[in-house]
Design an enzyme around this catalytic site. Sequence first.
Site, mmCIF file in Angstrom:
data_model
loop_
_atom_site.group_PDB
_atom_site.id
_atom_site.type_symbol
_atom_site.label_atom_id
_atom_site.label_comp_id
_atom_site.label_asym_id
_atom_site.label_seq_id
_atom_site.Cartn_x
_atom_site.Cartn_y
_atom_site.Cartn_z
ATOM 1 N N GLU A 1 1.181 -0.443 10.007
ATOM 2 C CA GLU A 1 -0.282 -0.555 9.924
ATOM 3 C C GLU A 1 -0.974 0.657 10.543
ATOM 4 O OE1 GLU A 1 -2.634 -3.964 10.019
ATOM 5 O OE2 GLU A 1 -0.965 -5.332 9.678
ATOM 6 N N LEU B 1 0.833 -1.213 0.000
ATOM 7 C CA LEU B 1 0.000 0.000 0.000
ATOM 8 C C LEU B 1 0.860 1.253 0.000
ATOM 9 C CD1 LEU B 1 -2.759 1.455 0.325
ATOM 10 C CD2 LEU B 1 -2.547 1.078 2.802
#
Length: 387
Positions: A370, A129
Amino acid sequence: MDPNFDAYRLNDTHDAVREAVRDLAEKEIAPFAADVDERERYPSEARDALNRSGFNAVHVPEIYGGQGADSVTTCIVIEEVARVCASSSLIPAVNKLGTMPILLSGSEDLKKLVLPSLASGEATASYALSEREAGSDTAAMRTRAHLDGDHWVLNGTKTWITNAGESTWYTVMAVTDPDAAKPANGISAFVVRADDPGFEVGSKERKLGIKGSPTREIHLVNCTIPANRIIGEPGSGLRTALATLDHTRPTIGAQAVGIAQGALDASLDYVRERRQFGRAIADNQAVQFMLADMAMKIEAARHMVYVAAARAERSEPNLGFITAAAKCFASDVAMEVTTDAVQLFGGAGYTRDFPVERMMRDAKITQIYEGTNQIQRIVMSRALLRG
Protein backbone atom coordinates in the site's frame (compact mmCIF):
# COMPACT_ATOMS: atom_id res chain seq x y z
CA MET A 1 -10.34 20.88 35.41
CA ASP A 2 -13.57 21.63 33.60
CA PRO A 3 -16.04 18.87 34.62
CA ASN A 4 -17.60 19.10 31.16
CA PHE A 5 -14.29 18.39 29.42
CA ASP A 6 -14.73 15.41 27.13
CA ALA A 7 -11.35 13.70 27.00
CA TYR A 8 -10.16 12.04 23.81
CA ARG A 9 -11.03 8.38 24.21
CA LEU A 10 -12.58 5.43 22.42
CA ASN A 11 -16.25 4.85 23.18
CA ASP A 12 -17.86 1.83 24.83
CA THR A 13 -18.65 0.24 21.48
CA HIS A 14 -14.99 0.34 20.46
CA ASP A 15 -14.00 -1.23 23.77
CA ALA A 16 -16.63 -3.96 23.40
CA VAL A 17 -15.51 -4.76 19.86
CA ARG A 18 -11.89 -5.03 20.99
CA GLU A 19 -12.84 -7.42 23.78
CA ALA A 20 -14.94 -9.59 21.47
CA VAL A 21 -12.35 -9.76 18.68
CA ARG A 22 -9.51 -10.44 21.11
CA ASP A 23 -11.44 -13.31 22.66
CA LEU A 24 -12.22 -14.77 19.23
CA ALA A 25 -8.65 -14.29 18.00
CA GLU A 26 -7.06 -15.98 21.00
CA LYS A 27 -9.47 -18.93 20.96
CA GLU A 28 -10.08 -19.54 17.26
CA ILE A 29 -7.21 -17.96 15.32
CA ALA A 30 -4.05 -18.03 17.48
CA PRO A 31 -3.97 -21.85 17.86
CA PHE A 32 -3.53 -22.20 14.08
CA ALA A 33 -1.19 -19.26 13.39
CA ALA A 34 2.09 -21.19 13.54
CA ASP A 35 0.74 -23.99 11.34
CA VAL A 36 -0.63 -21.49 8.82
CA ASP A 37 2.84 -19.94 8.57
CA GLU A 38 4.73 -23.24 8.54
CA ARG A 39 2.59 -24.83 5.83
CA GLU A 40 2.01 -21.56 3.96
CA ARG A 41 -1.71 -22.30 3.84
CA TYR A 42 -4.74 -20.04 3.75
CA PRO A 43 -6.10 -19.51 7.30
CA SER A 44 -9.47 -21.18 6.72
CA GLU A 45 -10.10 -21.43 10.46
CA ALA A 46 -9.75 -17.66 10.77
CA ARG A 47 -11.95 -17.07 7.73
CA ASP A 48 -14.69 -19.25 9.18
CA ALA A 49 -14.43 -17.69 12.64
CA LEU A 50 -14.51 -14.17 11.23
CA ASN A 51 -17.48 -15.01 9.02
CA ARG A 52 -19.44 -16.55 11.90
CA SER A 53 -18.82 -13.55 14.12
CA GLY A 54 -19.39 -10.91 11.44
CA PHE A 55 -15.87 -9.51 11.79
CA ASN A 56 -14.84 -10.39 8.24
CA ALA A 57 -16.08 -7.13 6.68
CA VAL A 58 -17.43 -4.86 9.39
CA HIS A 59 -17.03 -1.80 7.16
CA VAL A 60 -19.90 -2.78 4.85
CA PRO A 61 -22.84 -0.39 5.40
CA GLU A 62 -26.01 -1.70 7.01
CA ILE A 63 -28.11 -1.08 3.89
CA TYR A 64 -26.05 -3.77 2.13
CA GLY A 65 -26.34 -6.26 4.98
CA GLY A 66 -23.20 -5.23 6.86
CA GLN A 67 -22.55 -3.79 10.28
CA GLY A 68 -21.72 -0.29 9.08
CA ALA A 69 -18.79 -0.06 11.48
CA ASP A 70 -16.78 3.13 11.51
CA SER A 71 -13.17 3.23 10.35
CA VAL A 72 -11.74 3.14 13.87
CA THR A 73 -13.74 -0.02 14.64
CA THR A 74 -12.44 -1.61 11.45
CA CYS A 75 -8.88 -0.78 12.52
CA ILE A 76 -9.49 -2.33 15.95
CA VAL A 77 -10.72 -5.56 14.34
CA ILE A 78 -7.65 -5.74 12.08
CA GLU A 79 -5.30 -4.85 14.95
CA GLU A 80 -6.64 -7.54 17.27
CA VAL A 81 -6.50 -10.26 14.62
CA ALA A 82 -2.97 -9.19 13.59
CA ARG A 83 -1.90 -9.45 17.23
CA VAL A 84 -2.10 -13.24 16.89
CA CYS A 85 -1.88 -13.83 13.12
CA ALA A 86 -0.95 -11.21 10.54
CA SER A 87 -2.00 -13.44 7.63
CA SER A 88 -5.52 -13.73 9.04
CA SER A 89 -5.80 -9.98 9.57
CA LEU A 90 -5.60 -9.52 5.82
CA ILE A 91 -9.07 -11.02 5.46
CA PRO A 92 -10.89 -7.97 6.92
CA ALA A 93 -8.16 -5.59 5.73
CA VAL A 94 -8.27 -6.61 2.06
CA ASN A 95 -12.05 -6.90 2.08
CA LYS A 96 -12.05 -3.18 2.83
CA LEU A 97 -9.29 -2.40 0.32
CA GLY A 98 -11.03 -4.34 -2.44
CA THR A 99 -14.41 -2.71 -1.91
CA MET A 100 -13.46 0.85 -0.93
CA PRO A 101 -13.38 1.99 -4.59
CA ILE A 102 -16.94 0.68 -4.99
CA LEU A 103 -18.07 2.49 -1.84
CA LEU A 104 -16.42 5.72 -2.97
CA SER A 105 -17.30 5.78 -6.66
CA GLY A 106 -19.41 2.77 -7.62
CA SER A 107 -22.99 2.86 -8.83
CA GLU A 108 -25.80 1.76 -6.56
CA ASP A 109 -26.31 -1.37 -8.69
CA LEU A 110 -22.63 -2.25 -8.32
CA LYS A 111 -22.77 -1.82 -4.56
CA LYS A 112 -25.83 -4.08 -4.39
CA LEU A 113 -24.08 -6.67 -6.55
CA VAL A 114 -20.87 -6.93 -4.50
CA LEU A 115 -21.28 -5.74 -0.93
CA PRO A 116 -23.99 -8.10 0.40
CA SER A 117 -21.89 -11.13 -0.53
CA LEU A 118 -19.02 -9.80 1.60
CA ALA A 119 -21.29 -8.95 4.50
CA SER A 120 -22.67 -12.50 4.53
CA GLY A 121 -19.22 -14.10 4.31
CA GLU A 122 -20.11 -15.73 1.02
CA ALA A 123 -17.33 -13.85 -0.78
CA THR A 124 -14.11 -11.92 -0.25
CA ALA A 125 -12.54 -9.14 -2.31
CA SER A 126 -9.08 -8.28 -3.59
CA TYR A 127 -7.47 -5.20 -5.10
CA ALA A 128 -5.50 -5.25 -8.36
CA LEU A 129 -3.51 -2.10 -9.06
CA SER A 130 0.18 -3.07 -9.28
CA GLU A 131 2.06 -4.51 -12.22
CA ARG A 132 5.66 -5.67 -12.59
CA GLU A 133 6.66 -2.34 -14.11
CA ALA A 134 4.02 -0.25 -12.38
CA GLY A 135 4.37 -0.43 -8.63
CA SER A 136 4.92 2.98 -7.11
CA ASP A 137 4.59 4.40 -10.64
CA THR A 138 0.95 3.36 -11.02
CA ALA A 139 0.32 5.53 -14.08
CA ALA A 140 2.75 3.35 -16.05
CA MET A 141 0.40 0.35 -16.02
CA ARG A 142 -0.06 -1.60 -19.23
CA THR A 143 -3.29 -3.50 -18.60
CA ARG A 144 -5.85 -2.36 -21.15
CA ALA A 145 -9.64 -2.31 -21.31
CA HIS A 146 -11.86 -1.44 -24.26
CA LEU A 147 -15.60 -1.26 -24.66
CA ASP A 148 -17.06 -3.83 -27.03
CA GLY A 149 -20.80 -3.29 -27.32
CA ASP A 150 -22.28 -3.85 -23.88
CA HIS A 151 -19.11 -5.42 -22.43
CA TRP A 152 -15.66 -4.31 -21.35
CA VAL A 153 -12.77 -6.52 -22.48
CA LEU A 154 -9.63 -6.47 -20.30
CA ASN A 155 -6.14 -7.67 -21.17
CA GLY A 156 -3.03 -7.62 -18.99
CA THR A 157 -1.40 -9.00 -15.88
CA LYS A 158 -1.66 -7.67 -12.34
CA THR A 159 0.90 -8.59 -9.68
CA TRP A 160 1.17 -8.79 -5.89
CA ILE A 161 -2.55 -9.46 -5.53
CA THR A 162 -3.31 -10.28 -1.91
CA ASN A 163 -5.57 -13.32 -1.41
CA ALA A 164 -5.75 -13.91 -5.17
CA GLY A 165 -7.26 -17.30 -5.85
CA GLU A 166 -9.33 -17.10 -2.66
CA SER A 167 -11.33 -13.97 -3.47
CA THR A 168 -14.49 -13.82 -5.54
CA TRP A 169 -14.34 -10.13 -6.46
CA TYR A 170 -11.38 -8.11 -7.77
CA THR A 171 -11.17 -4.36 -8.21
CA VAL A 172 -8.96 -3.97 -11.28
CA MET A 173 -7.35 -0.83 -12.69
CA ALA A 174 -6.81 -0.69 -16.45
CA VAL A 175 -5.99 1.87 -19.14
CA THR A 176 -9.05 2.82 -21.18
CA ASP A 177 -7.55 5.84 -22.95
CA PRO A 178 -3.88 5.23 -23.82
CA ASP A 179 -3.78 8.57 -25.67
CA ALA A 180 -4.85 10.68 -22.68
CA ALA A 181 -2.75 13.85 -22.32
CA LYS A 182 -2.01 12.79 -18.76
CA PRO A 183 -1.61 9.00 -18.42
CA ALA A 184 -3.29 9.14 -15.00
CA ASN A 185 -6.48 10.43 -16.65
CA GLY A 186 -6.67 7.42 -18.96
CA ILE A 187 -7.09 4.81 -16.22
CA SER A 188 -10.43 3.32 -15.19
CA ALA A 189 -11.51 0.95 -12.42
CA PHE A 190 -13.53 -2.23 -12.89
CA VAL A 191 -15.05 -5.04 -10.85
CA VAL A 192 -14.05 -8.48 -12.09
CA ARG A 193 -15.47 -11.73 -10.75
CA ALA A 194 -13.32 -14.86 -10.45
CA ASP A 195 -15.60 -16.81 -12.78
CA ASP A 196 -15.64 -14.20 -15.54
CA PRO A 197 -14.39 -15.61 -18.87
CA GLY A 198 -10.72 -14.81 -19.42
CA PHE A 199 -9.83 -14.46 -15.74
CA GLU A 200 -6.86 -16.61 -14.66
CA VAL A 201 -4.87 -16.88 -11.42
CA GLY A 202 -1.09 -17.33 -11.50
CA SER A 203 1.25 -19.27 -9.23
CA LYS A 204 1.74 -18.31 -5.60
CA GLU A 205 4.68 -16.11 -4.62
CA ARG A 206 7.25 -17.56 -2.20
CA LYS A 207 7.40 -14.91 0.51
CA LEU A 208 9.33 -13.92 3.62
CA GLY A 209 6.23 -13.40 5.75
CA ILE A 210 2.41 -13.36 5.83
CA LYS A 211 2.73 -16.80 4.26
CA GLY A 212 -0.87 -17.71 5.03
CA SER A 213 -2.16 -14.99 2.74
CA PRO A 214 -1.59 -16.08 -0.86
CA THR A 215 -0.05 -13.48 -3.16
CA ARG A 216 -0.42 -14.21 -6.86
CA GLU A 217 -0.57 -12.64 -10.28
CA ILE A 218 -3.91 -12.46 -12.05
CA HIS A 219 -4.03 -12.72 -15.83
CA LEU A 220 -6.74 -11.07 -17.87
CA VAL A 221 -6.92 -12.70 -21.30
CA ASN A 222 -9.76 -11.09 -23.21
CA CYS A 223 -11.53 -11.05 -19.86
CA THR A 224 -15.09 -10.01 -20.60
CA ILE A 225 -17.32 -8.26 -18.08
CA PRO A 226 -20.67 -6.43 -18.32
CA ALA A 227 -20.41 -2.73 -19.15
CA ASN A 228 -21.98 -1.74 -15.82
CA ARG A 229 -19.05 -3.21 -13.89
CA ILE A 230 -17.00 -0.05 -14.40
CA ILE A 231 -16.47 1.90 -11.15
CA GLY A 232 -17.35 5.55 -11.73
CA GLU A 233 -16.70 7.30 -15.00
CA PRO A 234 -14.05 6.22 -17.53
CA GLY A 235 -10.74 7.90 -16.70
CA SER A 236 -11.51 8.31 -13.00
CA GLY A 237 -9.88 5.07 -11.86
CA LEU A 238 -6.58 6.41 -10.57
CA ARG A 239 -8.28 9.21 -8.67
CA THR A 240 -10.48 6.59 -7.04
CA ALA A 241 -7.42 4.46 -6.28
CA LEU A 242 -5.64 7.33 -4.56
CA ALA A 243 -8.77 8.25 -2.59
CA THR A 244 -9.06 4.61 -1.57
CA LEU A 245 -5.57 4.64 -0.10
CA ASP A 246 -6.49 7.59 2.11
CA HIS A 247 -9.07 5.29 3.71
CA THR A 248 -7.04 2.09 3.78
CA ARG A 249 -3.54 3.19 4.80
CA PRO A 250 -4.72 3.35 8.42
CA THR A 251 -5.76 -0.30 8.19
CA ILE A 252 -2.18 -1.26 7.34
CA GLY A 253 -1.09 0.89 10.27
CA ALA A 254 -3.55 -1.06 12.41
CA GLN A 255 -2.13 -4.35 11.19
CA ALA A 256 1.37 -3.13 12.04
CA VAL A 257 0.26 -2.05 15.53
CA GLY A 258 -1.31 -5.46 16.10
CA ILE A 259 1.83 -7.31 15.06
CA ALA A 260 3.94 -5.10 17.32
CA GLN A 261 1.55 -5.55 20.26
CA GLY A 262 1.66 -9.32 19.83
CA ALA A 263 5.45 -9.23 19.90
CA LEU A 264 5.47 -7.08 23.03
CA ASP A 265 2.96 -9.35 24.79
CA ALA A 266 5.06 -12.42 23.98
CA SER A 267 8.19 -10.63 25.17
CA LEU A 268 6.63 -9.66 28.50
CA ASP A 269 5.65 -13.26 29.19
CA TYR A 270 9.10 -14.53 28.21
CA VAL A 271 11.23 -12.11 30.22
CA ARG A 272 9.19 -12.79 33.35
CA GLU A 273 9.89 -16.52 33.08
CA ARG A 274 13.41 -16.63 31.62
CA ARG A 275 16.07 -16.71 34.33
CA GLN A 276 19.78 -15.91 34.07
CA PHE A 277 22.28 -15.40 36.90
CA GLY A 278 19.67 -16.50 39.40
CA ARG A 279 16.92 -14.03 38.53
CA ALA A 280 14.33 -13.25 35.87
CA ILE A 281 15.81 -11.26 33.01
CA ALA A 282 12.90 -8.83 33.50
CA ASP A 283 14.78 -7.58 36.58
CA ASN A 284 17.53 -6.16 34.39
CA GLN A 285 17.22 -2.44 33.74
CA ALA A 286 18.43 -2.80 30.16
CA VAL A 287 15.54 -5.18 29.47
CA GLN A 288 13.07 -2.90 31.24
CA PHE A 289 14.16 0.07 29.14
CA MET A 290 13.72 -1.96 25.94
CA LEU A 291 10.21 -2.94 26.99
CA ALA A 292 9.34 0.64 27.90
CA ASP A 293 10.50 1.94 24.53
CA MET A 294 8.59 -0.79 22.70
CA ALA A 295 5.36 -0.02 24.54
CA MET A 296 5.77 3.74 24.16
CA LYS A 297 6.19 3.52 20.40
CA ILE A 298 3.27 1.11 20.00
CA GLU A 299 0.97 3.42 21.94
CA ALA A 300 2.02 6.42 19.85
CA ALA A 301 1.48 4.47 16.63
CA ARG A 302 -1.91 3.22 17.79
CA HIS A 303 -3.25 6.69 18.48
CA MET A 304 -1.90 8.05 15.19
CA VAL A 305 -3.69 5.22 13.36
CA TYR A 306 -6.97 5.91 15.16
CA VAL A 307 -6.76 9.65 14.49
CA ALA A 308 -6.09 8.99 10.79
CA ALA A 309 -8.99 6.53 10.63
CA ALA A 310 -11.35 8.95 12.36
CA ARG A 311 -10.42 11.78 10.04
CA ALA A 312 -10.91 9.54 7.00
CA GLU A 313 -14.30 8.48 8.39
CA ARG A 314 -15.31 12.14 8.47
CA SER A 315 -14.03 12.56 4.89
CA GLU A 316 -11.91 15.50 5.94
CA PRO A 317 -9.94 17.28 3.20
CA ASN A 318 -6.20 16.84 2.81
CA LEU A 319 -6.04 13.36 4.31
CA GLY A 320 -2.78 12.53 2.54
CA PHE A 321 -0.42 13.61 5.29
CA ILE A 322 -2.08 11.96 8.29
CA THR A 323 -2.92 8.67 6.58
CA ALA A 324 0.57 8.36 5.09
CA ALA A 325 2.12 9.29 8.44
CA ALA A 326 0.04 6.73 10.32
CA LYS A 327 0.92 3.90 7.95
CA CYS A 328 4.59 4.89 7.78
CA PHE A 329 5.14 5.41 11.50
CA ALA A 330 3.21 2.33 12.61
CA SER A 331 4.99 0.03 10.17
CA ASP A 332 8.42 1.37 11.13
CA VAL A 333 7.47 0.80 14.78
CA ALA A 334 6.34 -2.75 14.01
CA MET A 335 9.65 -3.59 12.37
CA GLU A 336 11.62 -2.07 15.24
CA VAL A 337 9.53 -3.66 18.00
CA THR A 338 9.52 -7.14 16.48
CA THR A 339 13.29 -6.99 15.95
CA ASP A 340 13.72 -6.01 19.60
CA ALA A 341 11.40 -8.84 20.61
CA VAL A 342 13.62 -11.37 18.84
CA GLN A 343 16.60 -9.85 20.66
CA LEU A 344 14.86 -10.19 24.04
CA PHE A 345 14.19 -13.86 23.35
CA GLY A 346 17.87 -14.37 22.52
CA GLY A 347 18.64 -17.57 20.65
CA ALA A 348 15.12 -18.83 21.29
CA GLY A 349 13.73 -15.86 19.37
CA TYR A 350 15.58 -16.99 16.26
CA THR A 351 13.74 -20.31 16.22
CA ARG A 352 10.28 -21.19 15.00
CA ASP A 353 9.44 -22.57 18.43
CA PHE A 354 8.42 -19.04 19.47
CA PRO A 355 6.17 -16.60 17.59
CA VAL A 356 8.38 -13.51 17.51
CA GLU A 357 10.48 -14.57 14.51
CA ARG A 358 7.24 -14.99 12.54
CA MET A 359 6.07 -11.59 13.73
CA MET A 360 9.34 -9.99 12.62
CA ARG A 361 8.99 -11.53 9.16
CA ASP A 362 5.35 -10.50 8.95
CA ALA A 363 6.09 -6.93 10.04
CA LYS A 364 8.42 -6.26 7.10
CA ILE A 365 5.69 -6.17 4.47
CA THR A 366 3.84 -3.40 6.29
CA GLN A 367 6.71 -1.08 5.32
CA ILE A 368 6.25 -2.03 1.66
CA TYR A 369 2.68 -2.64 0.56
CA GLU A 370 0.00 0.00 0.00
CA GLY A 371 2.88 2.30 -0.84
CA THR A 372 6.43 1.89 0.41
CA ASN A 373 7.42 4.05 3.32
CA GLN A 374 9.63 6.03 0.96
CA ILE A 375 6.51 6.87 -1.05
CA GLN A 376 4.67 7.74 2.18
CA ARG A 377 7.40 10.26 2.96
CA ILE A 378 7.00 11.77 -0.49
CA VAL A 379 3.24 12.08 0.14
CA MET A 380 3.89 13.73 3.50
CA SER A 381 6.54 16.14 2.24
CA ARG A 382 4.38 17.26 -0.69
CA ALA A 383 1.50 17.92 1.68
CA LEU A 384 3.79 20.00 3.88
CA LEU A 385 5.21 21.99 1.00
CA ARG A 386 1.73 22.74 -0.34
CA GLY A 387 1.03 24.37 3.00
